[in-house]
Design an enzyme around this catalytic site. Structure first.
Site, PDB file in Angstrom:
ATOM      1  N   LYS A 252       0.879  -1.171   0.000  1.00  0.00           N
ATOM      2  CA  LYS A 252       0.000   0.000   0.000  1.00  0.00           C
ATOM      3  C   LYS A 252       0.914   1.217   0.000  1.00  0.00           C
ATOM      4  O   LYS A 252       1.461   1.612   1.023  1.00  0.00           O
ATOM      5  CB  LYS A 252      -0.910   0.027   1.228  1.00  0.00           C
ATOM      6  CG  LYS A 252      -1.900   1.190   1.202  1.00  0.00           C
ATOM      7  CD  LYS A 252      -2.855   1.126   2.390  1.00  0.00           C
ATOM      8  CE  LYS A 252      -4.102   1.961   2.196  1.00  0.00           C
ATOM      9  NZ  LYS A 252      -3.877   3.376   2.041  1.00  0.00           N
ATOM     10  N   PHE A 342      -1.884  -0.737 -10.179  1.00  0.00           N
ATOM     11  CA  PHE A 342      -2.511  -1.833  -9.436  1.00  0.00           C
ATOM     12  C   PHE A 342      -3.829  -2.337 -10.016  1.00  0.00           C
ATOM     13  O   PHE A 342      -4.376  -3.311  -9.508  1.00  0.00           O
ATOM     14  CB  PHE A 342      -2.651  -1.495  -7.951  1.00  0.00           C
ATOM     15  CG  PHE A 342      -3.475  -0.273  -7.636  1.00  0.00           C
ATOM     16  CD1 PHE A 342      -4.851  -0.321  -7.665  1.00  0.00           C
ATOM     17  CD2 PHE A 342      -2.857   0.922  -7.289  1.00  0.00           C
ATOM     18  CE1 PHE A 342      -5.610   0.798  -7.353  1.00  0.00           C
ATOM     19  CE2 PHE A 342      -3.604   2.050  -6.977  1.00  0.00           C
ATOM     20  CZ  PHE A 342      -4.992   1.986  -7.016  1.00  0.00           C
ATOM     21  N   ARG A 417     -16.928   0.710  -1.021  1.00  0.00           N
ATOM     22  CA  ARG A 417     -15.929   0.342  -0.025  1.00  0.00           C
ATOM     23  C   ARG A 417     -16.385  -0.984   0.557  1.00  0.00           C
ATOM     24  O   ARG A 417     -17.386  -1.046   1.262  1.00  0.00           O
ATOM     25  CB  ARG A 417     -15.857   1.411   1.065  1.00  0.00           C
ATOM     26  CG  ARG A 417     -14.706   1.209   2.034  1.00  0.00           C
ATOM     27  CD  ARG A 417     -14.750   2.192   3.169  1.00  0.00           C
ATOM     28  NE  ARG A 417     -14.433   3.558   2.826  1.00  0.00           N
ATOM     29  CZ  ARG A 417     -13.192   4.026   2.673  1.00  0.00           C
ATOM     30  NH1 ARG A 417     -12.155   3.236   2.835  1.00  0.00           N
ATOM     31  NH2 ARG A 417     -12.996   5.289   2.379  1.00  0.00           N
ATOM     32  N   LYS A 423      -7.388  -3.238   3.845  1.00  0.00           N
ATOM     33  CA  LYS A 423      -6.062  -2.696   4.147  1.00  0.00           C
ATOM     34  C   LYS A 423      -5.582  -3.184   5.492  1.00  0.00           C
ATOM     35  O   LYS A 423      -6.367  -3.364   6.427  1.00  0.00           O
ATOM     36  CB  LYS A 423      -6.030  -1.186   4.040  1.00  0.00           C
ATOM     37  CG  LYS A 423      -7.187  -0.491   4.598  1.00  0.00           C
ATOM     38  CD  LYS A 423      -7.115   0.999   4.332  1.00  0.00           C
ATOM     39  CE  LYS A 423      -8.421   1.581   4.812  1.00  0.00           C
ATOM     40  NZ  LYS A 423      -8.472   2.993   4.852  1.00  0.00           N
TER      41      LYS A 423
HETATM   42  P1  ATP Z   1      -6.283   5.840   3.206  1.00  0.00           P
HETATM   43  O1  ATP Z   1      -6.178   7.005   4.123  1.00  0.00           O
HETATM   44  O2  ATP Z   1      -6.017   4.554   3.867  1.00  0.00           O
HETATM   45  O3  ATP Z   1      -5.548   6.005   1.927  1.00  0.00           O
HETATM   46  P2  ATP Z   1      -8.620   6.160   1.693  1.00  0.00           P
HETATM   47  O4  ATP Z   1     -10.003   6.323   2.193  1.00  0.00           O
HETATM   48  O5  ATP Z   1      -7.981   7.296   0.967  1.00  0.00           O
HETATM   49  O6  ATP Z   1      -7.787   5.756   2.925  1.00  0.00           O
HETATM   50  P3  ATP Z   1      -8.728   3.446   1.206  1.00  0.00           P
HETATM   51  O7  ATP Z   1      -9.865   2.847   0.509  1.00  0.00           O
HETATM   52  O8  ATP Z   1      -8.774   3.338   2.658  1.00  0.00           O
HETATM   53  O9  ATP Z   1      -8.588   4.934   0.753  1.00  0.00           O
HETATM   54  O10 ATP Z   1      -7.375   2.808   0.709  1.00  0.00           O
HETATM   55  C1  ATP Z   1      -7.197   2.696  -0.628  1.00  0.00           C
HETATM   56  C2  ATP Z   1      -6.209   3.732  -1.084  1.00  0.00           C
HETATM   57  O11 ATP Z   1      -4.887   3.241  -0.952  1.00  0.00           O
HETATM   58  C3  ATP Z   1      -6.371   3.929  -2.575  1.00  0.00           C
HETATM   59  O12 ATP Z   1      -7.260   4.966  -2.825  1.00  0.00           O
HETATM   60  C4  ATP Z   1      -4.995   4.209  -3.083  1.00  0.00           C
HETATM   61  O13 ATP Z   1      -4.775   5.604  -3.127  1.00  0.00           O
HETATM   62  C5  ATP Z   1      -4.075   3.654  -2.040  1.00  0.00           C
HETATM   63  N1  ATP Z   1      -3.289   2.489  -2.502  1.00  0.00           N
HETATM   64  C6  ATP Z   1      -1.957   2.333  -2.353  1.00  0.00           C
HETATM   65  N2  ATP Z   1      -1.544   1.161  -2.826  1.00  0.00           N
HETATM   66  C7  ATP Z   1      -2.634   0.520  -3.308  1.00  0.00           C
HETATM   67  C8  ATP Z   1      -2.844  -0.742  -3.914  1.00  0.00           C
HETATM   68  N3  ATP Z   1      -1.848  -1.612  -4.109  1.00  0.00           N
HETATM   69  N4  ATP Z   1      -4.111  -1.045  -4.285  1.00  0.00           N
HETATM   70  C9  ATP Z   1      -5.133  -0.197  -4.073  1.00  0.00           C
HETATM   71  N5  ATP Z   1      -4.986   1.014  -3.503  1.00  0.00           N
HETATM   72  C10 ATP Z   1      -3.754   1.375  -3.112  1.00  0.00           C
END
Ligand code: ATP
Length: 591
Positions: A252, A342, A417, A423
């Site tokens: 991530k 990704f 979501r 995560k």
């Molecule tokens: P966070 O603060 O954890 O980034 P968020 O609400 O912005 O939260 P989440 O759905 O929680 O988003 O986590 C997905 C985010 O992580 C994606 O929007 C992307 O920007 C990031 N990300 C990084 N690496 C990856 C990956 N390998 N696959 C998917 N998303 C990834």
């Protein structure tokens, strides 16, 4: 269609806070709207002229709005400002000021929605020299035909103050009722919306073609797809169980999500919030053009700041320097980025969103020419929690936030979501406030601007108990050009052909040294790492402790012998004393 119909609906909506009532008023408004005009009416009820991703804002400053009221009313600006101050709302001020005038002039020609939209569009698109005067003329021109109530809403729209609280999902509910007679059909509309991010087009399609049109809705290159998001669980074990072992764990990365739309030589980039961010990243556009082997594609990637000379990932804050209006070329040089791909949503005529994740990834791999700056995100296919935890430590010491573990069977659920992506973030953070003095025990060849020089060094802490040096980080940041000239000379007397007998390292350096030169370093954190040997097994079996985002402070500690450098015991005690539980982030959901 008369603009007064919209103004009446706005007035009713404004008076209620209840979503259901807002929906009813919207249904009433949509039912009175000509099908050809419905897209514009939808945008306008949300204070816009186009879908957000087009980035076209009306953006009139209050100062100009006040001038326009002045021009239309013949009143002096000072008195208008006074009314504005009293009312505290630009719309109410316009209504009040224009009331007197308009009662006498009363409207030869009633104002239509078409006319208002057209004028606002001209205001939004006018720029450059003389544009302020032109905008002023357009706005006051439309005021000449507006009732005071209409003027109130027009001025709020142009200054971005409309704020009726009409959420996307309320519009979808209202469209479902108005055009299909069944609110239950919102789901279908929502699906179409998630794959196009354009409420106006959805509205026009359902108005003209009904659900048949909506069912035919396809993702299109150029229109951003609402992103699939991840849920969160606390442990690798829970995640593996939840996904029934059908999972792939991915780094991530801590950067910015970018949705890439490629159509031949045309490349557009959209942010997580679906704003067009193409202009911030001309370098990314070039990387896509030369490394994505598909003529038409929609793929997703995380864009991360990197040190091109060492390949190190940089903290998220570095990337934020790229989000600027001016000086983009300079920022591009100072803060280079790499892309980690990704997902693939569309490739050469084929919508992949309904394909299982493994297939999408395979397709992605086929179209990516991988190199240092453009690659598919690192991943492992594993159902073993221990193995996943190790991979997580590796990700964190590499500068990532943790892992995203994905269900290999899942389709791409735009805008959702769910537990198909989960995560795993670390629970603890051990901040590092002091500097550490570490010994250079190896070096790595540089690339890019550092080609032919050392790009990064391998540093170690001293272990008194065994009289050895154990690695704590690879460091490439903080060195000036002068340092890079100076260090090879400084180190050359200590160069050896193999790892020194007192050095414990899992990493293979390109060049090894006798432990001698001590340098001062800073770092954001100390973290558990499977690749460094400092404090091996002290916190977790098979892992050591390492510095995360290390940086050379510029201070050579020639006053220190290698045995005077920071010890592994000190690092362990700092780690333990600074260890804090990371506050669980608040999850902000739409709706
Ligand atoms: P966070 O603060 O954890 O980034 P968020 O609400 O912005 O939260 P989440 O759905 O929680 O988003 O986590 C997905 C985010 O992580 C994606 O929007 C992307 O920007 C990031 N990300 C990084 N690496 C990856 C990956 N390998 N696959 C998917 N998303 C990834």
């Amino acid at each position: 269609m008369l603009y007064s119909t919209m103004a009446d609906a706005y007035e009713k909506i404004e008076e209620t806070m209840k979503r259901l009532e807002i929906t009813d008023y919207l249904v009433e408004l949509f039912s009175k709207t000509d099908k050809e005009l419905i897209d514009k009416v939808v945008y306008m009820t949300q204070g816009k002229l186009y879908p957000d991703y087009m980035g076209i804002e009306i953006g009139v400053a209050e100062k100009l709005a006040i001038k326009a009221i002045g021009l239309a009313s013949g009143r002096d600006l000072e008195s208008i400002r006074k009314v504005y101050k009293e009312k505290g709302d630009i719309g109410l001020a316009a209504e009040e000021v224009l009331k007197g005038r308009l009662q006498t002039t009363l409207l030869k020609e009633p104002l239509t929605v078409e006319r208002v939209y057209e004028t606002l569009d001209k205001v939004a698109r006018t720029s450059g020299p003389g544009s302020l005067e032109a905008k002023l003329r357009y706005i006051s021109g439309v005021f000449n035909h507006a009732t005071s109530k209409e003027a109130k809403y027009i001025i709020r729209t142009i200054t971005g103050e409309l704020r009726l609280g009409v959420a996307d999902y309320t519009v979808l509910d209202a469209l479902a009722v108005a055009y299909t007679g069944d609110k239950g059909n919102r789901r279908l509309l929502e699906r179409a919306y998630n794959s196009s991010s354009d409420l106006g087009t959805i509205a026009k399609t359902v108005a003209k073609e009904g659900l048949r049109g909506i069912k035919r809705f396809k993702i299109t290159v150029g229109k951003p797809v609402r992103p699939m998001l991840a849920e969160r669980l606390e442990t690798a074990e829970e995640i593996v169980k939840k996904l029934e072992g059908m999972c792939v764990a991915e780094y991530k990365l801590d950067g910015e999500r970018v949705q890439i739309h490629k159509d031949g030589d045309l490349v557009d980039l959209f942010s997580r919030r679906l704003e067009k961010i193409t202009h911030h990243y001309p370098d990314v556009v070039d990387l896509v053009k030369s490394n994505l082997k598909a003529s038409k594609a929609i793929v997703e990637a995380e864009c991360v700041a990197v040190n091109l000379d060492t390949g190190e990932l940089m903290p998220f804050q570095e990337l934020m320097h790229r989000r600027r209006k001016y000086g983009i070329e300079e920022a591009m040089k100072a803060y280079p980025v790499s892309l980690f791909l990704f997902d693939a949503l569309y490739i050469d005529g084929k919508d992949l969103t309904q394909e299982p994740y493994l297939k999408r990834r395979d397709m992605l791999k086929k179209i990516v020419i991988q190199n240092d700056r453009f690659k598919v995100v690192p991943s492992i296919s594993s159902r073993n929690p221990k193995e996943i935890e190790k991979f997580m430590e590796e990700a964190i010491s590499d500068g990532c936030e943790g892992l995203v573990i994905k269900d290999t069977r899942s389709v791409y659920r735009a805008g959702a979501r769910e537990f198909s992506w989960i995560k795993l973030k670390r629970e603890y953070r051990s901040e590092l406030r002091d500097t550490l003095d570490l010994v250079i025990i190896g070096a790595f060849h540089g690339r890019g601007r550092r080609a032919g020089k050392y790009g990064a060094f391998l540093l170690a802490a001293y272990d008194k108990g065994t009289d050895t040096f154990r690695t704590a980080c690879k460091i490439g940041t903080g060195f000036t050009d002068e340092d890079l000239e100076r260090f090879p000379k400084l180190l050359s007397p200590y160069k050896i052909h193999h790892r020194h007998g007192r050095v414990d390292s899992k990493l293979e350096a390109d060049v090894w040294f006798v432990p001698q030169i001590v340098i001062e370093t800073m770092a954001a954190e100390i973290t558990v790492s499977p690749i460094h040997t400092c404090c091996m097994d002290a916190i977790r079996k098979g892992s050591g402790l390492a510095l995360r985002f290390p940086k050379y402070t510029g201070r050579l500690r020639s006053d220190k012998a290698p045995e005077d450098s920071t010890t592994v015991d000190e690092i362990l005690s700092i780690y333990k004393s600074q260890l804090k539980k990371i506050e669980k982030e608040a999850v902000l959901e739409l709706v």
